[in-house]
Write a protein that holds these residues in place. Structure first.
Motif, PDB file in Angstrom:
ATOM      1  N   GLU A  14       4.788  39.431 -62.192  1.00  0.00           N
ATOM      2  CA  GLU A  14       5.042  40.848 -61.928  1.00  0.00           C
ATOM      3  C   GLU A  14       6.133  41.116 -60.887  1.00  0.00           C
ATOM      4  O   GLU A  14       6.350  42.257 -60.510  1.00  0.00           O
ATOM      5  CB  GLU A  14       3.759  41.574 -61.508  1.00  0.00           C
ATOM      6  N   ILE A  15       6.784  40.114 -60.406  1.00  0.00           N
ATOM      7  CA  ILE A  15       7.897  40.313 -59.475  1.00  0.00           C
ATOM      8  C   ILE A  15       9.167  40.433 -60.319  1.00  0.00           C
ATOM      9  O   ILE A  15       9.430  39.602 -61.184  1.00  0.00           O
ATOM     10  CB  ILE A  15       8.008  39.135 -58.480  1.00  0.00           C
ATOM     11  N   TYR A  34       8.806  44.217 -56.181  1.00  0.00           N
ATOM     12  CA  TYR A  34       7.718  44.569 -57.089  1.00  0.00           C
ATOM     13  C   TYR A  34       8.042  45.946 -57.661  1.00  0.00           C
ATOM     14  O   TYR A  34       8.092  46.934 -56.926  1.00  0.00           O
ATOM     15  CB  TYR A  34       6.380  44.604 -56.333  1.00  0.00           C
ATOM     16  N   ALA A  74       1.226  47.541 -54.541  1.00  0.00           N
ATOM     17  CA  ALA A  74       2.181  46.432 -54.473  1.00  0.00           C
ATOM     18  C   ALA A  74       1.672  45.315 -53.570  1.00  0.00           C
ATOM     19  O   ALA A  74       1.758  44.131 -53.918  1.00  0.00           O
ATOM     20  CB  ALA A  74       3.538  46.936 -53.983  1.00  0.00           C
ATOM     21  N   LEU A  78       0.868  41.635 -54.928  1.00  0.00           N
ATOM     22  CA  LEU A  78       1.626  40.505 -54.388  1.00  0.00           C
ATOM     23  C   LEU A  78       0.684  39.531 -53.678  1.00  0.00           C
ATOM     24  O   LEU A  78       0.863  38.314 -53.763  1.00  0.00           O
ATOM     25  CB  LEU A  78       2.733  40.958 -53.442  1.00  0.00           C
TER      26      LEU A  78
END
Length: 132
Positions: A14-15, A34, A74, A78
């Motif tokens: 997802e980055i 992100y 986010a 993360l």
């Protein structure tokens, strides 16, 4: 440390973008982004609208409800990615998040510091040394 594999792992999780910041040889310092997806943005707007009794999209709406919601999303996501990375690659990891702004909230920028397992480092020291 497997820098390329670590960067690929982040991009798969997802980055949206990862760039290396030159630093010490035994520390991988990265700038990562992100990007919020449509569902996350809709949820943040719905939360802010439900919780705030003032005018929608005024400064307080952004600063106290919408932006903090997105930031929490986010940071949580993360954090999960970093936990998996540390386990899979047997490394230590830290990260810091930059604040979102009313003008620029479509993504959240992070600085990540990754070092070999057992080699403690302080990401704040790196940020101060590099004036980030």
């Amino acid at each position: 440390m497997k820098k390329d594999e670590i960067m690929d792992f982040l991009l798969e999780g997802e980055i949206s973008e990862v760039e290396e910041i030159p630093y010490k040889e035994d520390v991988l310092l990265l700038r990562a982004y992100y990007d919020f997806d449509e569902d996350e943005i809709k949820a943040a707007k719905a939360y802010a609208k439900d919780e705030y009794e003032g005018e929608i999209e005024d400064d307080q709406w952004y600063d106290e409800f919408f932006l903090p919601y997105l930031s929490d999303v986010a940071i949580d996501n993360l954090g999960d990615i970093m936990e998996d990375l540390m386990e899979d690659f047997e490394v230590e990891g830290q990260y810091v998040s930059y604040d979102l702004s009313k003008e620029n909230w479509q993504y959240n920028e992070f600085i990540l510091a990754i070092s070999p397992k057992g080699k403690a480092m302080d990401i704040e020291d790196a940020l101060n040394e590099l004036n980030l």
